[in-house]
Design an enzyme around this catalytic site. Structure first.
Site, mmCIF file in Angstrom:
data_model
loop_
_atom_site.group_PDB
_atom_site.id
_atom_site.type_symbol
_atom_site.label_atom_id
_atom_site.label_comp_id
_atom_site.label_asym_id
_atom_site.label_seq_id
_atom_site.Cartn_x
_atom_site.Cartn_y
_atom_site.Cartn_z
ATOM 1 N N VAL A 100 64.373 36.915 23.089
ATOM 2 C CA VAL A 100 64.459 36.773 24.551
ATOM 3 C C VAL A 100 64.053 35.384 25.045
ATOM 4 C CG1 VAL A 100 64.235 39.241 25.072
ATOM 5 C CG2 VAL A 100 62.164 37.809 24.942
ATOM 6 N N ILE A 147 46.662 50.166 24.764
ATOM 7 C CA ILE A 147 47.622 51.177 24.319
ATOM 8 C C ILE A 147 47.683 51.144 22.797
ATOM 9 C CG2 ILE A 147 49.992 52.038 24.584
ATOM 10 C CD1 ILE A 147 48.413 51.778 27.275
ATOM 11 N N ASN A 206 60.250 44.459 28.415
ATOM 12 C CA ASN A 206 59.075 44.945 27.691
ATOM 13 C C ASN A 206 58.705 44.047 26.506
ATOM 14 O OD1 ASN A 206 57.245 47.150 26.500
ATOM 15 N ND2 ASN A 206 58.859 47.005 24.945
ATOM 16 N N SER A 256 50.332 43.273 31.989
ATOM 17 C CA SER A 256 49.160 43.767 31.255
ATOM 18 C C SER A 256 47.973 43.764 32.217
ATOM 19 C CB SER A 256 48.853 42.832 30.080
ATOM 20 O OG SER A 256 47.543 43.064 29.587
ATOM 21 N N ALA A 258 47.423 34.462 31.105
ATOM 22 C CA ALA A 258 48.147 33.609 32.054
ATOM 23 C C ALA A 258 49.634 33.964 32.077
ATOM 24 C CB ALA A 258 47.964 32.138 31.673
ATOM 25 N N SER A 259 50.199 34.247 30.902
ATOM 26 C CA SER A 259 51.630 34.586 30.863
ATOM 27 C C SER A 259 51.885 35.916 31.565
ATOM 28 C CB SER A 259 52.142 34.633 29.410
ATOM 29 O OG SER A 259 51.671 35.784 28.729
ATOM 30 N N LYS A 260 50.961 36.864 31.413
ATOM 31 C CA LYS A 260 51.154 38.175 32.044
ATOM 32 C C LYS A 260 50.891 38.100 33.547
ATOM 33 C CE LYS A 260 52.532 40.611 28.538
ATOM 34 N NZ LYS A 260 53.893 41.192 28.532
ATOM 35 N N TYR A 292 47.721 34.459 26.794
ATOM 36 C CA TYR A 292 48.357 35.768 27.022
ATOM 37 C C TYR A 292 48.120 36.209 28.471
ATOM 38 C CZ TYR A 292 49.382 40.766 26.485
ATOM 39 O OH TYR A 292 49.905 42.037 26.623
HETATM 40 P P1 NAP Z 1 54.628 45.909 19.868
HETATM 41 O O1 NAP Z 1 54.659 47.252 19.257
HETATM 42 O O2 NAP Z 1 54.063 44.750 19.124
HETATM 43 O O3 NAP Z 1 56.091 45.544 20.386
HETATM 44 C C1 NAP Z 1 56.414 44.254 20.855
HETATM 45 C C2 NAP Z 1 57.912 44.219 21.021
HETATM 46 O O4 NAP Z 1 58.281 42.936 21.544
HETATM 47 C C3 NAP Z 1 58.655 44.384 19.698
HETATM 48 O O5 NAP Z 1 59.717 45.296 19.874
HETATM 49 C C4 NAP Z 1 59.186 43.000 19.400
HETATM 50 O O6 NAP Z 1 60.455 43.002 18.765
HETATM 51 C C5 NAP Z 1 59.377 42.456 20.800
HETATM 52 N N1 NAP Z 1 59.435 41.001 20.776
HETATM 53 C C6 NAP Z 1 58.441 40.136 20.423
HETATM 54 N N2 NAP Z 1 58.890 38.880 20.471
HETATM 55 C C7 NAP Z 1 60.197 38.949 20.868
HETATM 56 C C8 NAP Z 1 61.193 37.997 21.110
HETATM 57 N N3 NAP Z 1 60.964 36.672 20.986
HETATM 58 N N4 NAP Z 1 62.411 38.419 21.505
HETATM 59 C C9 NAP Z 1 62.666 39.746 21.661
HETATM 60 N N5 NAP Z 1 61.764 40.698 21.428
HETATM 61 C C10 NAP Z 1 60.536 40.305 21.040
HETATM 62 O O7 NAP Z 1 53.768 45.936 21.215
HETATM 63 P P2 NAP Z 1 53.736 46.945 22.454
HETATM 64 O O8 NAP Z 1 52.335 47.319 22.622
HETATM 65 O O9 NAP Z 1 54.775 47.971 22.363
HETATM 66 O O10 NAP Z 1 54.070 45.904 23.621
HETATM 67 C C11 NAP Z 1 55.134 46.052 24.545
HETATM 68 C C12 NAP Z 1 54.773 45.286 25.811
HETATM 69 O O11 NAP Z 1 53.600 45.871 26.396
HETATM 70 C C13 NAP Z 1 54.464 43.815 25.589
HETATM 71 O O12 NAP Z 1 55.023 43.045 26.619
HETATM 72 C C14 NAP Z 1 52.940 43.772 25.667
HETATM 73 O O13 NAP Z 1 52.453 42.508 26.061
HETATM 74 C C15 NAP Z 1 52.682 44.845 26.695
HETATM 75 N N6 NAP Z 1 51.312 45.365 26.662
HETATM 76 C C16 NAP Z 1 50.852 46.037 25.557
HETATM 77 C C17 NAP Z 1 49.533 46.501 25.578
HETATM 78 C C18 NAP Z 1 48.951 47.245 24.404
HETATM 79 O O14 NAP Z 1 47.731 47.503 24.417
HETATM 80 N N7 NAP Z 1 49.717 47.601 23.385
HETATM 81 C C19 NAP Z 1 48.724 46.292 26.684
HETATM 82 C C20 NAP Z 1 49.230 45.614 27.774
HETATM 83 C C21 NAP Z 1 50.531 45.159 27.755
HETATM 84 P P3 NAP Z 1 60.645 42.810 17.160
HETATM 85 O O15 NAP Z 1 59.554 43.621 16.503
HETATM 86 O O16 NAP Z 1 62.017 43.368 16.956
HETATM 87 O O17 NAP Z 1 60.555 41.355 16.873
#
Ligand code: NAP
Length: 243
Positions: free
Chosen positions: A60, A184, A86, A138, A153-155, A151
């Site tokens: 992305v 999560i 996402n 986030s 700052a980006s969020k 992180y």
């Molecule tokens: P995750 O399991 O690590 O999943 C991250 C996803 O982002 C993966 O599907 C990955 O795809 C994709 N991704 C990463 N870099 C990418 C790129 N350059 N282009 C396209 N896709 C990319 O983490 P998650 O917890 O599900 O996170 C999902 C979202 O929730 C994120 O934005 C994260 O910041 C946010 N969030 C998570 C938490 C938490 O505690 N888990 C808390 C707050 C916010 P590939 O694996 O196919 O590369």
């Protein structure tokens, strides 16, 4: 049949969201970057259950990849009615140890990705005078986190983008909102040791980690007609972490 694009559908939250949208009658475009196997397995499982789901590759942070992904989705499903931005990366470092490259990469994926996907999605939504964009921020984008400045700052930038875009797209009847998850239980947190996860759980008033399904439900609500008069908002799915 409506189409949802979920970027990062190869990850924890994205997979749960893909499943929930599929179960509710959406055609699911499942975005992935490195996790082709996971995205393909998810879509194969959903199709086996009678749902409509296809994986689509894009880094992305790449404008070219994102344009090509939208072109492929249009050929397969038509336009994107609901966009869930996402995909994201995280990182834990002392502020003074963050390199220029790490800072730039964090913004290229977490903010650039939202920018690129929104830009491709909006013309179709404007033509139809409807659409939903849900950006995943986030709680750290709301409150800031020590050793996660780039992180956080980006969020926070994702929240600013959401609020401004909601104002710009409101006259076109397109809603733009954020979901801001707390802690999560997904692969993103695999880097933390047991003690840190225990402390984070204790810091959460509901005394548990969030599940990907908890976040998926909030995303789905914002995409639904029940949220048609909600735009520019940040919905924290954090068990009370931020009050
Ligand atoms: P995750 O399991 O690590 O999943 C991250 C996803 O982002 C993966 O599907 C990955 O795809 C994709 N991704 C990463 N870099 C990418 C790129 N350059 N282009 C396209 N896709 C990319 O983490 P998650 O917890 O599900 O996170 C999902 C979202 O929730 C994120 O934005 C994260 O910041 C946010 N969030 C998570 C938490 C938490 O505690 N888990 C808390 C707050 C916010 P590939 O694996 O196919 O590369």
């Amino acid at each position: 049949m409506k189409t949802v694009l979920i970027t990062g559908a190869s990850g924890g939250i994205g997979q749960a969201a893909a499943r929930l949208f599929a179960q509710n009658g959406y055609q699911v475009a499942a975005g992935y970057c490195h996790g082709a196997d996971r995205a393909q397995a998810l879509c194969a499982a959903l199709r086996k259950e009678g749902f409509s789901a296809e994986p689509f590759y894009a880094d992305v942070s790449s404008e070219v990849d994102v344009r090509e992904m939208f072109r492929s989705i249009a050929q397969t499903f038509g336009g994107v009615d609901v966009l869930v931005n996402n995909a994201g990366i995280a990182g834990q470092k002392l502020f003074t140890d963050i390199t220029d490259a790490e800072f730039e990469q964090m913004f290229a994926v977490n903010v650039g990705g939202v920018f690129h996907c929104c830009r491709e999605a909006i013309p179709y939504m404007v033509r139809r005078q409807c659409g939903k964009i849900i950006n995943i921020s986030s709680v750290w984008g709301v409150s800031g986190a020590s050793c996660e400045v780039h992180y956080s700052a980006s969020k926070a930038a994702v929240i600013g983008l959401t609020k401004a875009l909601a104002k710009e797209l409101g006259p076109s009847k397109i809603c733009v909102n954020c979901v801001a998850p707390g802690v999560i239980d997904t692969p993103m947190n695999a880097c933390f040791d047991e003690q840190t996860m225990h402390t984070l759980t204790e810091d959460t008033p509901l005394m548990r980690l969030g599940t990907p399904e908890d976040v998926a439900q909030a995303i789905f609500f914002l995409a639904s007609a029940a949220a048609d008069f909600i735009t520019g908002q940040v919905l924290c799915t954090d068990g009370g972490f931020i009050v």
